[in-house]
Design an enzyme around this catalytic site. Structure first.
Site, mmCIF file in Angstrom:
data_model
loop_
_atom_site.group_PDB
_atom_site.id
_atom_site.type_symbol
_atom_site.label_atom_id
_atom_site.label_comp_id
_atom_site.label_asym_id
_atom_site.label_seq_id
_atom_site.Cartn_x
_atom_site.Cartn_y
_atom_site.Cartn_z
ATOM 1 N N LYS A 45 0.827 -1.133 -0.121
ATOM 2 C CA LYS A 45 0.004 0.080 0.002
ATOM 3 C C LYS A 45 0.946 1.303 -0.089
ATOM 4 O O LYS A 45 1.580 1.515 0.853
ATOM 5 C CB LYS A 45 -1.045 -0.011 1.338
ATOM 6 C CG LYS A 45 -1.458 1.234 1.451
ATOM 7 C CD LYS A 45 -2.445 1.104 2.916
ATOM 8 C CE LYS A 45 -3.138 2.573 2.989
ATOM 9 N NZ LYS A 45 -3.807 2.633 4.156
ATOM 10 N N LYS A 91 -10.470 12.785 7.511
ATOM 11 C CA LYS A 91 -9.800 12.566 9.206
ATOM 12 C C LYS A 91 -9.791 13.738 9.902
ATOM 13 O O LYS A 91 -9.814 14.754 9.375
ATOM 14 C CB LYS A 91 -8.452 11.980 9.096
ATOM 15 C CG LYS A 91 -8.335 10.553 8.615
ATOM 16 C CD LYS A 91 -6.900 10.281 8.466
ATOM 17 C CE LYS A 91 -6.669 8.650 7.779
ATOM 18 N NZ LYS A 91 -7.109 7.670 8.514
ATOM 19 N N ASP A 143 1.785 6.430 5.358
ATOM 20 C CA ASP A 143 0.767 5.436 4.981
ATOM 21 C C ASP A 143 1.172 4.814 3.626
ATOM 22 O O ASP A 143 0.522 4.025 3.024
ATOM 23 C CB ASP A 143 -0.588 6.282 4.583
ATOM 24 C CG ASP A 143 -1.747 5.480 4.838
ATOM 25 O OD1 ASP A 143 -1.597 4.330 5.528
ATOM 26 O OD2 ASP A 143 -2.955 5.889 4.297
ATOM 27 N N ARG A 186 -7.378 -0.674 1.140
ATOM 28 C CA ARG A 186 -7.952 -1.967 0.750
ATOM 29 C C ARG A 186 -8.478 -1.635 -0.691
ATOM 30 O O ARG A 186 -8.391 -2.716 -1.631
ATOM 31 C CB ARG A 186 -9.122 -2.589 1.741
ATOM 32 C CG ARG A 186 -10.341 -1.443 1.726
ATOM 33 C CD ARG A 186 -11.149 -1.839 2.959
ATOM 34 N NE ARG A 186 -10.768 -1.380 4.145
ATOM 35 C CZ ARG A 186 -11.098 -1.304 5.500
ATOM 36 N NH1 ARG A 186 -12.242 -2.055 5.667
ATOM 37 N NH2 ARG A 186 -10.200 -1.206 6.538
HETATM 38 N N1 BES Z 1 -4.242 4.656 6.695
HETATM 39 C C1 BES Z 1 -5.542 4.291 7.679
HETATM 40 C C2 BES Z 1 -5.078 3.463 8.751
HETATM 41 C C3 BES Z 1 -4.320 3.994 9.972
HETATM 42 C C4 BES Z 1 -5.212 4.741 10.875
HETATM 43 C C5 BES Z 1 -2.981 3.734 10.449
HETATM 44 C C6 BES Z 1 -4.861 5.537 12.112
HETATM 45 C C7 BES Z 1 -2.648 4.617 11.666
HETATM 46 C C8 BES Z 1 -3.377 5.367 12.544
HETATM 47 C C9 BES Z 1 -6.599 3.736 6.804
HETATM 48 O O1 BES Z 1 -6.450 4.074 5.470
HETATM 49 C C10 BES Z 1 -7.748 4.083 7.378
HETATM 50 O O2 BES Z 1 -8.023 5.224 7.461
HETATM 51 N N2 BES Z 1 -8.414 3.218 7.862
HETATM 52 C C11 BES Z 1 -9.511 3.486 8.777
HETATM 53 C C12 BES Z 1 -10.552 2.338 8.175
HETATM 54 C C13 BES Z 1 -12.014 2.592 8.680
HETATM 55 C C14 BES Z 1 -12.558 3.911 8.031
HETATM 56 C C15 BES Z 1 -12.817 1.413 8.273
HETATM 57 C C16 BES Z 1 -9.277 3.124 10.391
HETATM 58 O O3 BES Z 1 -8.643 2.332 10.680
HETATM 59 O O4 BES Z 1 -9.730 4.203 11.009
HETATM 60 ZN ZN ZN Z 2 -4.725 5.091 4.703
HETATM 61 MN MN MN Z 3 -7.543 5.847 5.286
#
Ligand code: BES
Ligand code: ZN
Ligand code: MN
Length: 498
Positions: free
Chosen positions: A266, A278, A289, A352
């Site tokens: 990724k 966010k 990321d 994903r």
């Molecule tokens: N890159 C983030 C994952 C992440 C979040 C890594 C916080 C480190 C700290 C990913 O793209 C993401 O935003 N995931 C979401 C998924 C959710 C919307 C189902 C998450 O984990 O909040």
């Molecule tokens: Zn992400």
């Molecule tokens: Mn994300």
């Protein structure tokens, strides 16, 4: 830095300092500690007796001395914890701890004895890798307060080690350590510098340098291939997305016929969340990321240098997740390369969407075993913290092999379950699947079962490195920041497939 491996005459190495591992309850009564105790006029025994150092992990104690026929004038005792828990993977932590400590003291060169029985190649490799990764700093963009101290020479001593083995170990350690730092450098780059185009450029330059094939697919090409899932993520960004494909073909293939290992990363160079924006606080962390991409690119680099006898491809989906008038909306429906339709209910679950087309592409290229790496979910940080990478997969043997490789290299993995009951949670009302599961439930698994939908016949494992790709504090052997996680595990995995 200059690296050297020696099999005899540790104490008389031509260096500023000697460093040696010490364990809990160590006494300087025999072996190398006794030898060093004699040279330093009994100071090793005194230091240990006085509990100046207890042998605990990460502790250090410096002894000043002067002895005839010995160039070094400093001896560093490096605490390594309990002797029976000391493994070959502990060696890089010990050598790295010594290297950071001695650099801070402005010493330029040192020789290290890890006090471990075992393979000279492996010991030398781990010691050298530990020194190289210990020197990485976050100060690339500083104009003041930059680290100006530099080690110029490292000598690893493995008593009785054959010159050829030591040389091989040193070279392997350099290849691995430099590659890990390459991954960390990529992960540390600010997102205005390292956008998808720049990531592709760096991958291409690296490929040229080490002799890998590198192909970069642009958006038009990906459009043709039907990568509607991946492309949905880039819609709100001014930076064009890139799919980076690295290929390693061995001179002679000794692997199983038809087997092709693929690493898929990724590479979200910055994740704002998109329209599902966010919160501002902590959003800056999302430059990391693309750590899965960094691991993929760096592991391919190390593979090109170590030349295993099995073919490997690396596939990276590089993209920026931004909100604007063209960005994907929650409730959009897109079609992935394998024909499946996806209802995007949260544009922040973008990793994903990237991996869906990237793993399908890897399989289309002939991959029979696919390992994807991604900073995919915040949930894995809640579940496992920073000490274990979450691992899931459709083939238990593959998962077990990776977990074992992690044990050997000192990287922790912890498996979470998959299964049809979880897969049902991402069924969409209006499309085949949706990109999120039920709120607050098994977030890490939801990411994995989503990606699984895009794997056809290949064996597949997914590594959620969100908790392990970045370390917030400095450690005795390692600067704060990107860790280069999984490079060593994946290399071990490839070398076992030979
Ligand atoms: N890159 C983030 C994952 C992440 C979040 C890594 C916080 C480190 C700290 C990913 O793209 C993401 O935003 N995931 C979401 C998924 C959710 C919307 C189902 C998450 O984990 O909040
Ligand atoms: Zn992400
Ligand atoms: Mn994300």
């Amino acid at each position: 830095m200059e690296f050297q491996g020696i099999g005899t005459k540790f104490a008389s190495a031509s260096v500023d300092a000697l460093a040696v591992a010490v364990f809990k309850d160590d006494k300087a009564t025999d072996g190398v500690l006794k030898e060093l105790d004699d040279i330093t006029g009994g100071q090793v025994a005194d230091t240990l007796k006085g509990k100046e150092i207890n042998g605990g992990q990460g502790e250090t104690a410096l002894i000043r001395f002067s002895a005839k026929g010995v160039k070094a004038t400093r001896l560093l005792l490096v605490g390594c914890g309990e002797k029976d828990k000391y493994k070959s993977s502990s060696v890089s932590v010990a050598s790295g701890t010594a290297a950071r400590c001695l650099r801070k003291l402005n010493l330029k060169s040192f020789a290290f004895d890890a006090r471990i029985d075992g393979d000279a190649v492996e010991t030398a490799q781990n010691a050298v890798q530990g020194v190289i990764t210990s020197q990485f700093e976050l100060d690339k963009y500083k104009t003041v307060d930059k680290n100006t101290k530099e080690l110029t020479k490292f000598v690893v001593h493995v008593e009785g080690g054959k010159p050829a083995d030591l040389k091989k170990g040193v070279e392997r350690g350099q290849a691995i350590g430099d590659s890990m730092n390459f991954a960390r450098e990529l992960a540390n780059e600010p997102p205005n510098v390292l956008h998808p185009t720049e990531m592709a450029k760096r991958a291409q330059a690296m490929a040229k340098e080490v002799g890998l094939k590198c192909e970069v697919l642009d958006e038009a090409k990906m459009e043709k291939l039907g990568m509607g899932s991946f492309l949905s993520v880039t819609k709100g960004s001014d930076q064009p997305a890139k799919m980076i494909v690295l290929r390693y073909t061995p001179a002679k293939n000794t692997g199983k016929k038809g087997d092709l290992i693929a690493f898929v990363g990724k590479g979200v160079t910055f994740d704002t969340g998109g329209i599902s924006l966010k919160p501002g606080e902590g959003m800056d962390a999302m430059k990391y990321d693309m750590s899965g991409a960094a691991t993929t690119i760096a592991t391919m680099r190390a593979i090109a240098l170590l030349k295993p006898t099995v073919p490997v491809i690396g596939v990276v989906g590089a993209v920026e997740n931004m909100p604007d008038g063209k960005a994907s909306r929650p409730s959009d429906v897109v079609t992935a390369m394998n024909g499946k339709t996806i209802e995007i209910l949260n544009t922040d679950a973008e990793g994903r969407l990237v991996l869906a087309d990237a793993v399908a592409y890897a399989e289309k290229q002939g991959a029979t075993r696919i390992i994807d790496m991604a900073t995919l979910t915040g949930a894995v940080i809640i579940a496992l913290g920073g000490h274990n990478t979450g691992i899931m997969g459709n083939d238990q043997e593959l998962v077990d092999q990776l977990v074992d490789c992690g044990k050997e290299t000192g990287e922790g993995y912890w498996q979470l379950p998959l299964g049809t009951e979880y897969s049902k949670d991402i069924k969409s009302d209006i499309a085949d699947i949706k990109n999120i599961g039920p709120r607050g439930k098994a977030g890490t698994i939801m990411g994995a079962v989503f990606i699984q939908e895009f794997v056809d016949k290949a064996k597949w494992a997914h590594l959620d490195i969100a908790g392990t790709a970045w370390h917030d504090g400095v450690r005795p052997h390692q600067a704060k920041g990107p860790t280069g996680v999984a490079v060593r595990t994946l290399l071990k995995f490839v070398e076992k497939a030979q």
